[in-house]
Every structure is written in C-alpha cells, then in structure tokens.
Design a protein around this motif. Structure first.
Motif: not given
Lengths: 232, 232, 232, 232
Positions: C212, C215-216, D133, D137, D140
């Motif tokens: 996560t 990817n963020k 997570d 997501e 952030y």
C-alpha cells in the motif's frame, strides 16, 4: 636544468589533494627523466598549500640528492629502487588513501569483483606481506622496494599489467608511464578498494568476476585491438 | 593585550570547519600563553560563520574569565585543567568528529593497525571510561580532565607521545605544542579512527602492526635521528 | 545540423561529475533525436575537463558513426540497441557510481525498502546476471542490451516503470524520456543503492516496504491523479 | 503581505542543499506565522537551483492554499496538522537524508549512545511504525501527522524535548521554534543517525549512555541553569 621535470612532478603532486587522496602531507609523487638518469620527488613534510615547483628535489637512482635545497620524501629510496629496477616506468605515487590503507591494514589482496577493476588490470591487487624485522631495521625504504618485487615474483605478476600494490600495515604504491598516470592509478585503486569493501558488506560470498568478462574489459582497453579511448 | 593570542586561537578554530571536523558549533580550540599564564578559547555556541578574533575569550588556569565579553566554551574547565597540569602543551582541540565519536560511543581504544597511526603515536588511542556518577554530578568538565589523567596513568602513557584521547560516550580531545598542532592531531585522529573502522569491517581478525614497523615509523618522524620533514 | 542534439548530450554528460557520479571518464550519456533517427553520445575516454559540445559523436541505431571526428563511447552498441528497441526513450546514462556498482558486483537486486525508492519505481532494481561466455566473446556491448531486455522479460518489468538496471559485475544503466532524466535516474539509483546498503547494515532482517505504501508513493508522483510536482 | 514569511521559509529551504541534506527536490521546509494563522511551504518538485522567495506557497492549518500560484509540497497536510496540533512550533523540515532514512527503512529507533545526541534530546529518536493500510489509502499525509502524535503518546515523549521523528519506510520530520531551528535539527538528526550506525558497526553490543551523563549534557544546554551558548 631540471625545470620541466620539477614542473611535471609538481603538477602531479598537486593532483593528490584535488582527488581527495591525501590528508596534510601523507603522500608523494615522483617523475623520472630517463635521459638524465634522475627523478624529481616531493620534499618531505611540505604542505601542498605552500609547495612550489622550485621545492621539488632531484635525486639519482641511488636516492642521492642531485639538486634542490630541501630534504626529499622519506620514501625516496623506495622510489629510487623502483626506477632503477623497472626501467620502463615514468612516475610513482604513494598515498595513505583511506580505503586502500584499510585493505593494507587488513593484510588482504583486493579481489577483482568487477569491470571497474578489470578495465585497469586483470588480477587481484596484491598486498605485499609486512617486511621482516631485519628489513625494517635495516635499509627500510630500500627494502620496501624489494618487498614489492618479491610479491610480484611470487604471484607471477607483470608490473606493466598491474601498476599498483599494497604494502601490509602501510598503504599503496602505484606507478605508470608518467607521473600523471601513476596518480590516475592511485585514484583508481582507492575507488576499486572502496567498491570491493562495499561489495563484501552487501554480499560476503561474492565471487570474483569470471575470466571471459575480465579479459574482455581489459583487452578492450589495453589489448592489441583496443577500442576504448581515442587511440592516442 | 591578548590580540596575538586571540588571533592564534581564532585561526586554529577556523580550521575545524575547513577540515570537516565540526557540524555547527560542535567543537572548540584553545591556545595558551605561558608567559601571561592565560589561554584563549572559543566562546560557547557561536557559529563559525560569524566568529571573529575579538570574540575569543581569555581565561586563567582556573577557568576564570580574564578578558572578553562572551561566555567561554562549556568545556573550558577541561582545557584549564589540562593547561594547569601539563605545562608543556600549547593548544587543545575538542571536536565531535564522526568516526572518533563512533569509537568513543563504542567505548573502545582505537587499535594501532598501520603506519598512518604509528607516524603519530606508537600506542592504541586510549578511550577513557565514562566518568562516575559523582564526577558527572560534581564539577563535570573539571573531572573530565582528571579522567584523562587517570587513563594515561593507568595505561602508562606519556601525553607528549600520545597527544589524543577519547572520552567514552562523548568524543575526542587532542593537544599539542601549539593550537594549530592540536587541530592537526584532531584531523589525524578522525582519519585513523575511520581507517581502523574500515579495517575491521574488511577483516575482523586484523592484528596490530608489529613492534618493529611501529617503532620504525614513529622514530623516523619523532626520534633523535628523524628524517621525515625539513628538520625545522 | 546536429548542434542542438550535441548540446543536449553535452549538458547531460557534464552533470555526471557535478553529481559525483563519475571518476575520470567512467561514464557516458547519450541523447536521441527520433525524427532524424540518430543519437548523440560522449566520445570514448575524453576527460570531462576538456569535453566540448563539438566532441559529441552522432550515431545511428546500428551504432554506425554518422557525424563527428572522435571515436564514440565503447558502450555505444548498448545505447544503440536500447534506442532501437525501446522507441519511447530519449536518453541513456551509464556510470560506475560507487554504491550501484557494489550491488552489481554483489550480484543482487536492490530491494525496495522505502519511499525514496518507491517515489521512482515500485519494483526492486533488477540486477541482470552476468552475460554468457558466448555473449561476452561475441558482440559484447550489443549483447549487453539483450541481457537487459532478458531480465525485464523474465521479471515481467516495464522499462517505462523501471528506468534503471544493474549489470552483474559491471554497473548501472539508466534511461528516461530525455538525456537529463536519465542522468537524474542515475543519481537516484546511486542514492537508493547507498540507502539500501546502510539499511541492511543496521538491520539485516529488514523487510520490503508494504504494497500500500509503495503504491501510494509511486501513484502520487506517477499515477493519473498525481499531485507531486507542478503537473507540467 | 506574506513577504517576510516567504523569505524566512525560502532561506530555511536553501539551507538543505548547503548542508547536504537533499538530493534534487527530496525535502521541504515550512515556516508558520501564528498571528496570521498561516504557514509558508516549498512548492512541490521545484528545484533548489531555480527556487525564489516568490515561489513559496502560503497555506492555512487545514492545508488550503491561501496565496501563491504554485502547488505546495505533497507533504503539506502533514505540516498543517503538526502546526494545528502543536501550537508552540514555528517551523518543520522533512528530508530524505541518507542515514536517517536508513534507520527509518530499518524500522528502528536511534539509540542514544553519546553526548552529541544528549546535547539535543535525552531520548532515543523514535521511529513511528508504518501506517495502517486504511491510513495510507485514506488521507495519507494527514494521517502521517496522526502517526507522529501516536508514537509520541505511546512513548510518553514531549515534542518540545524531542524535536524529531522517523517515519518507518519513509524518513525524518523535524521541527523547532523557527524554520531555521527545524533545519538545524534535521542536520543534527542525520549526524546522530550516522554516528549511531557507525557505533554499532564497531561494537554491536554498545550500551546506551548512562542517565547521569545524558541528563548532564541535556541540562547544561537546555536546563534552567544552562551554561552552553550565550544565553540569548
């Protein structure tokens, strides 16, 4: 009379601090004039900040001062013996550069791990064992030269293919066709020493570069069909 | 009245950032005038960017300010006690240079592995153990001086042969015949500390340099028949 | 005719010493002109101190010299094959930067440990295995390109998402939309290589960054809704 | 209207490359104006080479742009939440400095080994665990601020005594009474991180500094009877 030689020697010495290879006066470069049978060398303990071409000392192959008012480098006898024995070299550099000294203190040859190394020589960089007590207590700097010849003989190395050596518990000597080339080799050795150290930290089981790749890189730069550089 | 001493002290302090030995204000140099019985020291917490000779503070051997408008270094009492006890030193440097601090934090003497080290002293660089709680909670900076004397006494070292020490969990102090020489020693110590660290990373079983080579290098630079340098 | 391309290539090459990515001539950058179907590349073995835009050599995608009086980089065939195969790249950089080479010599992919890495790619940096003897003894620099394609194919990587690779026992190649971007990637790779090395020294059991977070960071810089930078 | 704030922020940002704390644009500094209830921050992805005071973006505590034509740093929401929650801080710095990132990637607090560390804080430098997570997501950069508060709460730390934190798999944030002080703290953190790394390489069993020495150094610089610095 020796002005050109002094200037060549001076310029090569001044590269050492620029390349980050010396702290204070921990290093020296010499340049030889084969026709006159003398070499020029940095005076002992003189700071690079105040060094001038005129300070450079001229010696013969027995390390006797031929011209100059200052005392030559304390390592002069090593330089002299190398010039006397290896008639095809034109310059010699001695430094205490950090990573090369670390390998010398560790008492280990620098393994040939990659093409940065193979571009310059296709052997491990040899570490000559510490001199015997008799050699140290005798004519130490002269015997340092003999120790270098011994390690090249024992390992079957050519001084024109391997232009660098470590002296155990001391540090590196490098040489080349010119004084400038010997300084270049001192910088290459320091970088190769640093890379090899880091490589073993990342992977202690790293194997040496394989022969084909080692030869390819050495030959493309130094072989008869070399295509690296401008061929001049 | 103290202008020459202030300038000597100022110039020596300004070498610290040039040699990469300090971050911000993490270091100080002092210089003594034995005739007047006073020493000059960097003011506490003043940035090297704005430091001037006039800012340098003058103190006596009991760390009392004799001249100057600024507060002297927080380490002034350590300097004072060293000058008071060792009447033959002329300058003192304290830094938090990276590799010297790492050895101090690790709480270990720096082993003598090579000639770079032996050119300057023929012993391991001692690491004085951390001070007792009573010393820390008492007159801390004064006791820091005593801790240095203790480790030299216990190890049988001479402060004229070993001009440097580590304080455990803190960092290095170096000294010399002049302030400039104490700064030189601080730079040598940092480099020797870095080389010893790298040496043990490459070969954790590295042995110390043998006695003959250690003595040879120390004597050729410091002995009665020394031939390093220009003899002046 | 090729003046603009030569200047772009020259400027990108001159970034290498400024960024500390090369010693002497150990590196080269090329820039492509897709309309003319040629690329500009550094001449072999020419020092950055004396390099001029006029020295830059122009080649076609089969590595034939189209313009210029000097011999192009010995790595020219690798550049040529990459341009020929990957029609969307605009520049390529090859260096022997210290930490990237150390990983290449160690023969290991650089694990993705943090956001500095994930800001630029969301995969480990691949290390292509050393070439076979046949490849080395054949058309070596051309086959180096093929080895890069092979490792991308095997690992299922996209060269637009991962703009960098290590060649085992050799060093890094990086690329990008422009020559300047390929140099930027070379500097990022060196820093990521250094950070990964230090991370494993501090904690040998360090796990990769979780998906996560990986990817963020990649998406906030490269995704369709990217909000890093000025969007131009 | 915001010119003074922009200039303060600009000057602090320009310290990052001078102190060797950033590669390219990997860092940002902000400065707050408590009276106007806004803070100034570096624009996202703008090179330090071309940055001007006029480029600095002004935001409120909810990270909304109040003035400026450029997009603010992608980390703006973290800065905003820190200013909103900690009303006594005046500046914040975020970098990807090499050794601080290495500890963050290793996921470990930096142990307090010596006085260089204790001069600035008397605790280990905390490493906040990687965000969940859901946090990554979700919002952030805002949640990054919450993760910092959480680790300070769990460890019982005061943000005025410990002005620095690591975010696991990411890097450091530092703060202080001014933007300049937050940059100072970023440089101190990088040096402390480097020293702690080297210390453990030299002696993996190094113990933390003992409480008396830790307190002595912190108090002589920050206590009510502090005698470090010029008391202004």
């Amino acid at each position: 009379m020796y002005r050109t030689l002094q200037e060549e020697c001076y310029e090569a010495n001044m590269q050492l601090p620029r390349l980050g290879l010396v702290l204070f006066t921990f290093g020296n470069v010499s340049a030889v004039d084969r026709e006159q049978g003398v070499f020029a060398i940095k005076p002992s303990g003189v700071s690079y900040d105040i060094l001038t071409p005129n300070d450079i000392v001229i010696c013969d192959y027995d390390a006797r001062v031929v011209a100059g008012t200052l005392r030559p480098s304390s390592d002069t006898k090593t330089h002299a013996l190398l010039y006397k024995t290896w008639s095809d070299i034109g310059g010699i550099t001695h430094t205490h550069s950090t990573h090369a000294v670390a390998w010398a203190q560790a008492g280990l040859d620098i393994p040939i791990f990659g093409t940065t190394h193979a571009d310059h020589t296709h052997h491990d960089i040899p570490c000559a064992p510490v001199l015997t007590d008799a050699m140290i207590e005798g004519d130490y700097e002269h015997e340092t030269g003999n120790q270098i010849f011994d390690v090249f003989r024992e390992k079957g190395l050519s001084h024109t293919e391997v232009e660098m050596v470590l002296l155990q518990n001391h540090g590196p000597f490098t040489w080349g066709k010119t004084a400038e080339k010997s300084v270049y080799n001192a910088a290459v050795l320091e970088e190769v020493a640093r890379m090899a150290y880091l490589t073993l930290q990342i992977n202690p089981n790293t194997a040496r570069i394989k022969d084909t790749l080692r030869n390819k890189h050495y030959q493309r730069k130094h072989g008869t069909n070399a295509y690296y550089g401008q061929g001049c």
